[in-house]
Design an enzyme around this catalytic site. Structure first.
Site, PDB file in Angstrom:
ATOM      1  N   ARG A  34       0.839  -1.188   0.000  1.00 49.79           N
ATOM      2  CA  ARG A  34       0.000   0.000   0.000  1.00 49.79           C
ATOM      3  C   ARG A  34       0.877   1.243   0.000  1.00 49.79           C
ATOM      4  O   ARG A  34       1.860   1.325   0.734  1.00 49.79           O
ATOM      5  CB  ARG A  34      -0.944   0.006   1.218  1.00 49.79           C
ATOM      6  CG  ARG A  34      -2.093  -0.990   1.120  1.00 49.79           C
ATOM      7  CD  ARG A  34      -3.072  -0.566   0.031  1.00 49.79           C
ATOM      8  NE  ARG A  34      -4.185  -1.472  -0.149  1.00 49.79           N
ATOM      9  CZ  ARG A  34      -4.228  -2.450  -1.058  1.00 49.79           C
ATOM     10  NH1 ARG A  34      -3.189  -2.665  -1.836  1.00 49.79           N
ATOM     11  NH2 ARG A  34      -5.292  -3.207  -1.171  1.00 49.79           N
ATOM     12  N   GLU A  66      -3.125   7.509  -6.636  1.00 47.38           N
ATOM     13  CA  GLU A  66      -3.015   6.730  -7.865  1.00 47.38           C
ATOM     14  C   GLU A  66      -4.080   7.174  -8.866  1.00 47.38           C
ATOM     15  O   GLU A  66      -5.243   7.315  -8.491  1.00 47.38           O
ATOM     16  CB  GLU A  66      -3.156   5.234  -7.561  1.00 47.38           C
ATOM     17  CG  GLU A  66      -2.015   4.709  -6.696  1.00 47.38           C
ATOM     18  CD  GLU A  66      -2.123   3.217  -6.404  1.00 47.38           C
ATOM     19  OE1 GLU A  66      -3.127   2.583  -6.812  1.00 47.38           O
ATOM     20  OE2 GLU A  66      -1.207   2.685  -5.774  1.00 47.38           O
ATOM     21  N   HIS A  87       0.712  -0.243  -9.942  1.00 53.43           N
ATOM     22  CA  HIS A  87      -0.134  -1.090  -9.090  1.00 53.43           C
ATOM     23  C   HIS A  87      -0.458  -2.397  -9.816  1.00 53.43           C
ATOM     24  O   HIS A  87      -1.617  -2.808  -9.933  1.00 53.43           O
ATOM     25  CB  HIS A  87      -1.420  -0.361  -8.690  1.00 53.43           C
ATOM     26  CG  HIS A  87      -2.018  -0.884  -7.417  1.00 53.43           C
ATOM     27  ND1 HIS A  87      -2.663  -0.082  -6.504  1.00 53.43           N
ATOM     28  CD2 HIS A  87      -2.060  -2.136  -6.886  1.00 53.43           C
ATOM     29  CE1 HIS A  87      -3.093  -0.813  -5.485  1.00 53.43           C
ATOM     30  NE2 HIS A  87      -2.736  -2.067  -5.710  1.00 53.43           N
TER      31      HIS A  87
END
Length: 325
Positions: A233, A262, A281
């Site tokens: 994270r 993001e 990601h």
């Protein structure tokens, strides 16, 4: 029949098996319009209009958003659920689901791949050869190096197994994770992770205890030539402090798959550091994990609708009282 909205960008196509699973059961499946940012509450609420459930990604399901919808199920593709306000969902009697066991091997491969790519200068070598340079400067060997894992749950343990097979020494910190994993792994205090690790790899959720655990103080304790890997994270890293430390010569390199915002903001100071390597990601995403995650996310919804209770996949299963569709 209820309407299920899909917001996860990878799955906006009728060809996926999950789509057939839901439509064969009679659900109406609607794809969210991703031309409007679902990180904006009004856009997310509009996307969920009239829906009883959602197959979602990491967009934020705040108390405000949930209160303005009629959803009964938030089914997350993935294992993390910090983007969902679980107490607010529980208060509104909304089941929050996830898809455990579907992506850990992908994260393991990504984590190990990042370590090896930095040690063997894969990215810089590619650029140099293409530019006509023939720099054969050698990098370190992973064998014998100490990997420090923060967060020793399912993924942390699987990363440890792979690292042991590579001949790495593995130490791990997690104050709550149960015993298990390779017998070669030593469970240690957090300060031992900083002091002893050649590579620090993050596999913890972002909680008040772990938020910005990578900061100026922890970085100062790490070896100057250590690596930092984050496939967990973005909130675990104080990004300005990491950028400042690395510009000052701390760390051989870092590989970051996740960020506080993001997509990453173009003004993020991390982008100015040459020896940080980025992915979007992607650690948990490979062809098999995408198939498995989407299918399980849909199955969670179907099980709940048909009064089968997938307790292992419902985050707030113990707090929901008399939940019915």
């Amino acid at each position: 029949m209820p309407t299920i909205v899909v917001t996860a960008s990878h799955f906006l196509a009728t060809s996926w098996p999950y789509y057939e699973l839901l439509t064969a059961a009679g659900f109406e499946v609607r794809f969210a319009d991703l031309s409007k940012s679902l990180w904006e509450p009004d856009h997310l609420v509009a996307a969920l209009d009239g829906a009883a459930g959602v197959i979602c990604s990491t967009e934020p399901y705040t108390a405000e958003v949930l209160s303005r919808t009629q959803v009964r199920v938030v089914s997350r593709v993935g294992v993390g659920y910090d983007s969902v306000n679980v107490p607010a969902a529980t208060e509104q009697n909304i089941a929050v689901c996830r898809t455990p066991g579907t992506l850990h091997q992908s994260v393991v491969e990504h984590t190990i791949g990042m370590i090896l790519a930095i040690y063997r200068n894969v990215i810089s070598q590619n650029k140099q050869v293409r530019a006509g340079d023939w720099d054969r400067t050698a990098g370190p060997r992973a064998y014998g190096k100490t990997l420090g894992i923060i967060g020793y749950g399912v993924i942390g343990k699987e990363v440890a197994k792979a690292a042991v097979l590579l001949g790495m020494q593995v130490i791990a910190y997690d104050p709550i994770a149960p015993a298990g994993g390779p017998s070669e792994v030593e469970r240690v205090a957090l300060d031992e992770i900083w002091r002893r690790s050649d590579v620090v790899s993050l596999h913890a959720p972002c909680t008040p205890e772990t938020e910005r655990i990578i900061n100026a103080q922890s970085l100062a304790l790490m070896k100057d030539d250590a690596l930092l890997i984050n496939t967990s994270r973005g909130g675990l890293v104080n990004e300005p402090e990491l950028a400042a430390a690395m510009k000052g010569g701390k760390l051989r390199g870092a590989a970051l798959d996740v960020f506080e915002q993001e997509p990453i903001d173009k003004e993020n100071p991390l982008l100015d550091v040459d020896n940080i390597y980025f992915t979007a990601h992607m650690a948990g995403l490979d062809e098999q994990s995408l198939l498995d995650m989407s299918t399980m996310a849909a199955q969670n919804i179907l099980d709940l609708y048909e009064a089968r209770w997938p307790a292992a996949n419902v985050v707030n299963a113990n707090e929901l009282n008399g939940w019915k569709w």
